[in-house]
Design an enzyme around this catalytic site. Structure first.
Site, mmCIF file in Angstrom:
data_model
loop_
_atom_site.group_PDB
_atom_site.id
_atom_site.type_symbol
_atom_site.label_atom_id
_atom_site.label_comp_id
_atom_site.label_asym_id
_atom_site.label_seq_id
_atom_site.Cartn_x
_atom_site.Cartn_y
_atom_site.Cartn_z
ATOM 1 N N ALA A 183 38.269 25.682 -41.446
ATOM 2 C CA ALA A 183 37.554 26.831 -42.002
ATOM 3 C C ALA A 183 36.309 26.413 -42.785
ATOM 4 O O ALA A 183 35.287 27.102 -42.743
ATOM 5 C CB ALA A 183 38.488 27.642 -42.889
ATOM 6 N N GLN A 228 43.092 32.877 -44.723
ATOM 7 C CA GLN A 228 44.447 33.186 -45.195
ATOM 8 C C GLN A 228 45.084 34.336 -44.421
ATOM 9 O O GLN A 228 46.296 34.532 -44.505
ATOM 10 C CB GLN A 228 44.430 33.532 -46.693
ATOM 11 C CG GLN A 228 44.041 32.379 -47.585
ATOM 12 C CD GLN A 228 45.103 31.265 -47.621
ATOM 13 O OE1 GLN A 228 46.270 31.480 -47.282
ATOM 14 N NE2 GLN A 228 44.689 30.082 -48.028
ATOM 15 N N SER A 255 41.299 28.509 -39.942
ATOM 16 C CA SER A 255 41.801 27.128 -39.949
ATOM 17 C C SER A 255 43.230 27.147 -39.427
ATOM 18 O O SER A 255 44.075 27.881 -39.960
ATOM 19 C CB SER A 255 41.854 26.618 -41.393
ATOM 20 O OG SER A 255 41.067 25.488 -41.588
ATOM 21 N N HIS A 289 45.762 25.061 -39.645
ATOM 22 C CA HIS A 289 46.888 24.568 -40.453
ATOM 23 C C HIS A 289 47.415 25.609 -41.429
ATOM 24 O O HIS A 289 48.441 25.405 -42.077
ATOM 25 C CB HIS A 289 46.504 23.289 -41.208
ATOM 26 C CG HIS A 289 45.518 23.472 -42.328
ATOM 27 N ND1 HIS A 289 45.896 23.509 -43.640
ATOM 28 C CD2 HIS A 289 44.175 23.626 -42.322
ATOM 29 C CE1 HIS A 289 44.819 23.658 -44.406
ATOM 30 N NE2 HIS A 289 43.757 23.726 -43.628
ATOM 31 N N THR A 329 32.938 15.673 -29.475
ATOM 32 C CA THR A 329 34.049 15.759 -28.521
ATOM 33 C C THR A 329 35.060 16.784 -29.014
ATOM 34 O O THR A 329 35.463 16.753 -30.176
ATOM 35 C CB THR A 329 34.737 14.374 -28.397
ATOM 36 O OG1 THR A 329 33.758 13.452 -27.933
ATOM 37 C CG2 THR A 329 35.917 14.415 -27.453
ATOM 38 N N CYS A 385 42.559 23.902 -53.475
ATOM 39 C CA CYS A 385 41.299 23.234 -53.158
ATOM 40 C C CYS A 385 40.478 22.988 -54.411
ATOM 41 O O CYS A 385 39.535 22.212 -54.385
ATOM 42 C CB CYS A 385 40.508 24.071 -52.168
ATOM 43 S SG CYS A 385 41.500 24.528 -50.749
HETATM 44 C C1 LIG Z 1 40.207 31.323 -48.100
HETATM 45 C C2 LIG Z 1 39.981 29.909 -47.701
HETATM 46 N N1 LIG Z 1 38.817 29.576 -47.114
HETATM 47 C C3 LIG Z 1 38.570 28.327 -46.709
HETATM 48 C C4 LIG Z 1 39.495 27.326 -46.890
HETATM 49 C C5 LIG Z 1 39.186 25.952 -46.412
HETATM 50 O O1 LIG Z 1 40.020 25.622 -45.336
HETATM 51 P P1 LIG Z 1 40.033 24.142 -44.743
HETATM 52 O O2 LIG Z 1 40.366 23.252 -45.900
HETATM 53 O O3 LIG Z 1 41.101 24.181 -43.722
HETATM 54 O O4 LIG Z 1 38.692 23.859 -44.205
HETATM 55 C C6 LIG Z 1 40.718 27.613 -47.515
HETATM 56 C C7 LIG Z 1 41.702 26.557 -47.802
HETATM 57 O O5 LIG Z 1 42.430 26.586 -48.757
HETATM 58 C C8 LIG Z 1 40.966 28.952 -47.912
HETATM 59 O O6 LIG Z 1 42.115 29.300 -48.492
#
Ligand SMILES: Cc1ncc(COP(=O)(O)O)c(C=O)c1O
Length: 433
Positions: A72, A185, A205, A207, A246, A376
């Site tokens: 993301a 999310q 994203s 994961h 790639t 994060c």
């Molecule tokens: C709302 C939101 N945006 C972006 C991200 C970033 O995702 P990634 O670390 O997988 O790039 C997160 C990760 O916690 C998120 O919760």
């Protein structure tokens, strides 16, 4: 010590079915999908075409409307910097929200240094049913004919708020502004169809929905395929030059399986996870006097209905950048799963413990994996910018904890978590007057 993982907003366990499906594409079919001069390369390319088509369908777009990225953060950077910095971009204003993730906020700071005007909207702080939501009249005032891009998160990573996208999309359409949503999310948790939401661009994203790490994508609305987006990673010209490098074939395969499972099981999974959230909230309340909820309530009248009724002012502008044609359905339609209240992500709970510090409480419950803010940003000892934006004081924000309940959590884990937290809170509160 049995650990209980309740941090499913930070990341999720890769579903074993996803891992099983990925293995052959690591061990046997490992060719580069760009190597179409040989049969192994062509087999991988064919598999990726199939996955791309399925993923595109789940998001309501065409195969060329999926740009695979590393996740993301990269998708959001591509959307924001790519739209704003394209040589054909003449507009100089960006509108976003104070509670966005750093993946959005930091590119916006860079754009400010390049001379863009960035407006960061505040949110509703009073009404318990709509707390953390955009105030549509402020949105209307902020977006005008000079707005290049509007970037608003679909579901908040700390307090779970789902935003009123049909109203927002209508305003953007009227002003010809491009609408991007960070849906990191929300994807896999609530229905996320780009046409239904009415966004031009959407980031995700894998994961976060039980897929592998290191893969995600930018989704482009089927009517917005020709939007000018400046690539941010240059090289071999893959993915129509929008993102060189790639292709992560194993990641794409895993994403396709994870998304398919999430969509097929969404109704039952949402009901189960929402009931675990309810259980955790009620068990914690029993044990902790004065416990407060951060973010919107998930019961009571649907807030979406009052927002859909908003009348928009003004006429359709000429020279729009955005080419979306269809109005999106109602918000309750676009995010709803039967029985789910559309104000908040089903697995999200964020609470404020009275009189104690969240970090100190966490230290007393080492068996719980939870977060005292956004994972994060947790390297920074700052109180959560999201909790501050919805009106919590610094102390209240520091006394808060975020729980992310997910697919692999059980009722007994929730009861145990409430128990250990209740005891730890009791112990800790003895030390505070
Ligand atoms: C709302 C939101 N945006 C972006 C991200 C970033 O995702 P990634 O670390 O997988 O790039 C997160 C990760 O916690 C998120 O919760």
């Amino acid at each position: 010590m049995d650990e209980i993982y309740l941090d499913n907003h930070a990341t999720t366990r890769t579903d074993p079915r996803v891992v099983d499906g990925m293995l052959p594409w690591m061990l046997d079919e490992y060719a580069n999908s760009g190597s179409t001069t040989h049969a192994p390369g062509r087999r991988v390319a064919a598999k990726l075409d199939e996955c791309r088509a399925n993923i595109a369908k789940q998001f309501g777009t065409e195969p060329d409307g999926i740009v695979f990225t590393s996740g993301a953060t990269e998708s959001v950077n591509l959307a924001i910097l790519g739209v704003a910095l394209h040589p054909r971009q003449k507009r100089r204003k960006i509108v976003s929200v104070v509670t966005e993730h750093r993946a959005v906020l930091d590119p916006l700071k860079r754009l400010e240094r390049f001379g863009f005007e960035v407006i960061r909207l505040g949110l509703e702080t009073q009404d318990p049913a709509t707390i953390g939501m955009l105030k549509i009249d402020e949105v209307e005032r902020a977006i005008d004919g000079d707005t290049a891009l509007v970037s608003v998160m679909l579901g908040n990573n700390e307090i779970g708020t789902l935003q009123p996208f049909s109203a927002l999309s209508a305003i953007c359409r009227q002003q010809g502004a491009i609408l991007h949503t960070d849906a990191t999310q929300a994807v896999g948790k609530v229905p996320v169809d780009i046409v239904g939401i009415g966004a031009d661009l959407l980031s995700f994203s894998s994961h976060k929905f039980y897929g592998p790490k290191g893969i995600g994508g930018l989704v482009i609305h089927p009517d917005s395929m020709s939007l000018p987006i400046q690539p941010q990673i240059l090289g071999g010209g893959q993915q129509q030059n929008l993102r060189s490098g790639t292709l992560n074939s194993v990641g794409v395969v895993g994403t396709e399986i994870a998304l398919t499972i999430a969509i097929e099981t969404m109704v039952e999974e949402t009901a189960r996870i929402a009931s675990l959230r309810e259980l955790l909230w009620s068990e914690l309340k029993k044990r902790i006097e004065g416990l407060r909820l951060n973010g919107p309530l998930w019961t009571g009248p649907l807030r979406g209905q009052q927002l859909h009724g908003q009348q928009l002012h003004g006429q359709q502008l000429q020279g729009q950048q955005s080419s979306r044609l269809q109005p999106g359905p109602t918000d309750s339609g676009s995010h709803s799963v039967a029985g789910l209240h559309p104000a908040r992500l089903p697995g999200n709970l964020n609470v404020c413990f009275p009189r104690v510090d969240g970090q100190s409480l966490m230290l007393r419950v080492p068996q719980l994996a939870v977060s005292s803010g956004s994972a994060c940003t947790s390297a920074e000892p700052l109180p959560s910018h999201v909790l501050m934006a919805i009106g919590r004081s610094e102390d209240e924000a520091r006394g808060s904890m975020r729980f992310g309940i997910g697919r692999f959590n059980t009722e007994s884990e929730i009861l145990r978590a409430a128990d250990v937290l209740g005891k730890a809170y009791e112990d800790l509160s003895r030390f505070v007057a």
